[in-house]
Write a protein that holds these residues in place. Structure first.
Motif, PDB file in Angstrom:
ATOM      1  N   ALA A   1       0.824  -1.039   0.020  1.00 24.59           N
ATOM      2  CA  ALA A   1      -0.057   0.008  -0.035  1.00 24.59           C
ATOM      3  C   ALA A   1       1.071   1.375   0.210  1.00 24.59           C
ATOM      4  O   ALA A   1       1.963   1.156   0.514  1.00 24.59           O
ATOM      5  CB  ALA A   1      -0.909   0.084   1.396  1.00 24.59           C
ATOM      6  N   ALA A   2       0.158   2.597  -0.447  1.00 19.55           N
ATOM      7  CA  ALA A   2       1.129   3.610  -0.542  1.00 19.55           C
ATOM      8  C   ALA A   2       1.302   3.988   0.847  1.00 19.55           C
ATOM      9  O   ALA A   2       0.773   3.874   1.800  1.00 19.55           O
ATOM     10  CB  ALA A   2       0.041   4.453  -1.070  1.00 19.55           C
ATOM     11  N   ASP A   3       2.578   4.580   0.925  1.00 20.42           N
ATOM     12  CA  ASP A   3       3.009   4.810   2.453  1.00 20.42           C
ATOM     13  C   ASP A   3       3.417   6.125   2.357  1.00 20.42           C
ATOM     14  O   ASP A   3       4.440   6.938   1.688  1.00 20.42           O
ATOM     15  CB  ASP A   3       4.336   3.966   2.746  1.00 20.42           C
ATOM     16  CG  ASP A   3       4.690   3.914   4.002  1.00 20.42           C
ATOM     17  OD1 ASP A   3       4.680   5.053   4.649  1.00 20.42           O
ATOM     18  OD2 ASP A   3       5.581   3.123   4.542  1.00 20.42           O
TER      19      ASP A   3
ATOM     20  N   VAL B   1      -2.773  11.498   7.230  1.00 25.96           N
ATOM     21  CA  VAL B   1      -1.944  12.022   6.221  1.00 25.96           C
ATOM     22  C   VAL B   1      -2.946  11.632   4.824  1.00 25.96           C
ATOM     23  O   VAL B   1      -3.610  10.318   4.813  1.00 25.96           O
ATOM     24  CB  VAL B   1      -0.524  11.590   6.089  1.00 25.96           C
ATOM     25  CG1 VAL B   1      -0.106  12.269   4.901  1.00 25.96           C
ATOM     26  CG2 VAL B   1       0.132  12.134   7.172  1.00 25.96           C
ATOM     27  N   LYS B   2      -3.114  12.533   3.832  1.00 24.34           N
ATOM     28  CA  LYS B   2      -3.904  12.081   2.621  1.00 24.34           C
ATOM     29  C   LYS B   2      -3.057  12.401   1.424  1.00 24.34           C
ATOM     30  O   LYS B   2      -2.182  13.240   1.533  1.00 24.34           O
ATOM     31  CB  LYS B   2      -4.929  12.851   2.637  1.00 24.34           C
ATOM     32  CG  LYS B   2      -6.089  12.716   3.629  1.00 24.34           C
ATOM     33  CD  LYS B   2      -7.356  13.584   3.515  1.00 24.34           C
ATOM     34  CE  LYS B   2      -8.486  13.331   4.656  1.00 24.34           C
ATOM     35  NZ  LYS B   2      -9.592  14.262   4.478  1.00 24.34           N
TER      36      LYS B   2
ATOM     37  N   GLY C   1      -6.493  13.412  -2.119  1.00 20.97           N
ATOM     38  CA  GLY C   1      -7.269  13.487  -1.037  1.00 20.97           C
ATOM     39  C   GLY C   1      -7.830  12.308  -0.364  1.00 20.97           C
ATOM     40  O   GLY C   1      -8.502  12.202   0.648  1.00 20.97           O
ATOM     41  N   ASP C   2      -7.062  11.167  -0.591  1.00 24.11           N
ATOM     42  CA  ASP C   2      -7.402   9.891  -0.240  1.00 24.11           C
ATOM     43  C   ASP C   2      -6.418   9.504   1.002  1.00 24.11           C
ATOM     44  O   ASP C   2      -5.082   9.925   1.040  1.00 24.11           O
ATOM     45  CB  ASP C   2      -7.163   8.832  -1.162  1.00 24.11           C
ATOM     46  CG  ASP C   2      -8.287   8.934  -2.231  1.00 24.11           C
ATOM     47  OD1 ASP C   2      -9.324   9.498  -1.845  1.00 24.11           O
ATOM     48  OD2 ASP C   2      -7.743   8.451  -3.465  1.00 24.11           O
ATOM     49  N   ALA C   3      -6.957   9.093   2.131  1.00 18.00           N
ATOM     50  CA  ALA C   3      -6.360   8.792   3.502  1.00 18.00           C
ATOM     51  C   ALA C   3      -5.434   7.538   3.167  1.00 18.00           C
ATOM     52  O   ALA C   3      -5.806   6.616   2.450  1.00 18.00           O
ATOM     53  CB  ALA C   3      -7.107   8.620   4.647  1.00 18.00           C
ATOM     54  N   TYR C   4      -4.122   7.629   3.644  1.00 11.91           N
ATOM     55  CA  TYR C   4      -3.264   6.488   3.689  1.00 11.91           C
ATOM     56  C   TYR C   4      -3.790   5.349   4.533  1.00 11.91           C
ATOM     57  O   TYR C   4      -4.159   5.566   5.737  1.00 11.91           O
ATOM     58  CB  TYR C   4      -1.676   6.932   3.965  1.00 11.91           C
ATOM     59  CG  TYR C   4      -1.242   7.708   2.856  1.00 11.91           C
ATOM     60  CD1 TYR C   4      -0.506   6.886   1.839  1.00 11.91           C
ATOM     61  CD2 TYR C   4      -1.287   9.122   3.001  1.00 11.91           C
ATOM     62  CE1 TYR C   4       0.226   7.755   0.858  1.00 11.91           C
ATOM     63  CE2 TYR C   4      -0.201   9.830   2.087  1.00 11.91           C
ATOM     64  CZ  TYR C   4       0.100   8.971   0.980  1.00 11.91           C
ATOM     65  OH  TYR C   4       0.785   9.903   0.039  1.00 11.91           O
TER      66      TYR C   4
END
Length: 495
Positions: A219-221, A239-240, A244-247
């Motif tokens: 997943a994005a980090d 953090v987004k 605007g998507d939340a990590y």
């Protein structure tokens, strides 16, 4: 022109990687420029998923160097057993990538610096590098050239030649169950899960194959080393990404900056990449270490029951296999009161062991020391006790013989043989007389011809006396104790 190495660095947070800190790593891909960056981009293009999975397992040789400070600089307790445990943990992580690390030859214990920066690390590797293995150096402390503390660093496979690739580990971080695995991950081409040099990975993973760590199953980090993002092993950040998507980052991945105790897996794509690099850039690493010698020693007997006056004749078989040349090695034999004690050195010889399975027998007579009375003792023979030669294994370098001394059949005071030749043996048993004693030999006419002061530290006392210089005739040997009325006197004839 000397190539500048890309270093993957963990910064030391306190004494171990237990809390998220943004300063763990100071050398992500943003450090690269020019030719190095082009090498990194070409590497990333070549190894993009999909890659093949393997069900095979290959052995991969690791050379362990434990560097202890020279002189009285102090040190950190760190043992070969610590390394073996950490390698075992690392093997669990790399098993799915078809890799089983093993320590190639006996670990090397060397004197060196207290603190290593990159320049000193390069110099250490040039001096100590063992070809065709992964060289890992465990040192007391590591800093950047600007003085910032580190947990470790490694070189990526696409930078520089194999001889300049190594891993440096801070001993304080080396047994946390994750840092060594992380560094080996870099050695096999993995990027941090929060890598941004190829672009910021989006939470929806629409660009996962070309941005971030280029792994679509991680997943994005947002970089878990940043402050206030972790509570224990839980991500608590808000953090987004740029959309605007939340990590929801991979807090358990070895290549993240989550605390070391949270990390326990590589993703499937990461394991496939590790296997790909194992077959390509890292294919130079050997699968066995038969080029090292392997010394072995075997004793003729495991147990002896003797009296203190016995002459012991022991025989050992020594051999050297799996090497291309002969080696000069030292054989030392110690007599100790405990199986693991160092004891008294009773025999030492330098031997030239040639290659092959030919037997190198050695025999010697042991005159049992006077301080060894009734009891059980241990005779330990060791090849290359000072670790002057790197071997495949040292597990067969020792031979232990148990010696039981039983003087129950000897009288409380006697001399023998009588008549005597060049040696006279004196035996005393007295529970009370534990003190200094005088031994004197007189001729038949009362003239003193030999004298000695000694000490009796236990109930039994045994002494071999060289009388080769005495003329043939009748003599008296007298023994008296300091501040005691205990005395002994014996007549003997010198042949």
């Amino acid at each position: 022109m000397r190539t500048v190495l890309l270093l993957v660095i963990f910064f030391l947070s306190g004494l171990s990687r237990t809390d998220g800190q943004s300063s763990w790593c100071g050398s992500d891909l943003s450090r690269l420029s020019g030719k190095q960056w082009e090498q990194a981009r070409a590497f990333a293009e070549r190894v993009r998923p999909p890659l093949e999975k393997t069900n095979n397992v290959d052995s991969v040789a690791v050379t362990v160097h434990i560097i202890n400070p020279s002189g009285n600089s102090g040190g950190i307790e760190f043992t070969v057993e610590d390394v073996e445990r950490e390698i075992e943990i690392t093997n669990q992580a790399f098993a799915g990538a078809g890799i089983l690390f093993f320590i190639c030859g006996t670990p090397r214990i060397l004197n060196g610096e207290v603190i290593y920066d990159f320049t000193k690390g390069d110099a250490l590797n040039r001096f100590s590098y063992i070809p065709n293995t992964i060289n890992i150096y465990f040192v007391n402390d590591i800093i950047t050239n600007s003085g910032q503390g580190l947990c470790g660093y490694a070189q990526f496979p696409f930078v520089d030649i194999p001889e300049n690739r190594y891993i440096m580990m801070n001993k304080l971080c080396a047994t946390d169950g994750a840092t060594l695995t992380h560094e080996l991950g870099h050695f096999y081409g993995l990027f941090h899960t929060h890598e941004t040099r190829f672009g910021q990975e989006l939470v929806n993973r629409s660009n996962c194959g070309k941005a971030g760590d280029q792994m679509c199953d991680t997943a994005a980090d947002p970089n878990l080393g940043r402050p206030n993002l972790m509570s224990g092993c839980n991500y608590i950040g808000e953090v987004k990404d740029q959309d605007g998507d939340a990590y929801d980052p991979p807090v358990s991945n070895f290549m993240s900056y989550a605390p070391a105790n949270c990390q326990h897996f590589f993703s499937e794509e990461q394991k496939k990449l590790i296997h790909e690099i194992h077959q390509t850039e890292n294919a130079y690493i050997t699968r066995n270490c038969d080029f090292y010698p392997d010394f072995a020693i075997r004793q003729e007997v495991d147990y002896l029951k003797i009296r203190s006056d016995s002459d012991i004749n022991l025989s050992y078989d020594l051999s050297q296999v799996n090497a291309e040349r002969g080696y000069n090695v030292v054989l030392k034999i110690h007599l100790a009161d405990k199986p693991d004690g160092i004891g008294l050195l009773v025999y030492e010889e330098v031997l030239n062991l040639q290659p092959g399975k030919s037997v190198f027998p050695i025999s010697f007579d042991l005159n049992f020391p006077i301080t060894r009375g009734t009891g059980v003792y241990y005779l330990k023979a060791v090849i290359d006790a000072d670790n002057q030669v790197i071997e495949r294994t040292e597990r067969n370098n020792n031979a232990l013989t148990i010696i039981e001394v039983d003087n129950s059949q000897l009288a409380d005071g006697l001399i023998f043989p009588n008549p005597a030749g060049d040696e006279l043996k004196l035996f005393l048993r007295n529970e009370r007389a534990l003190r200094h004693l005088n031994i004197r030999i007189f001729r038949y006419d009362g003239r003193l011809v030999w004298a000695e002061e000694n000490y009796k530290s236990q109930s039994e006392f045994f002494r071999r006396i060289d009388i080769s210089a005495l003329q043939t005739g009748l003599y008296l040997i007298a023994v008296d104790f300091e501040k005691s009325e205990d005395t002994y006197a014996f007549k003997f004839f010198k042949q």
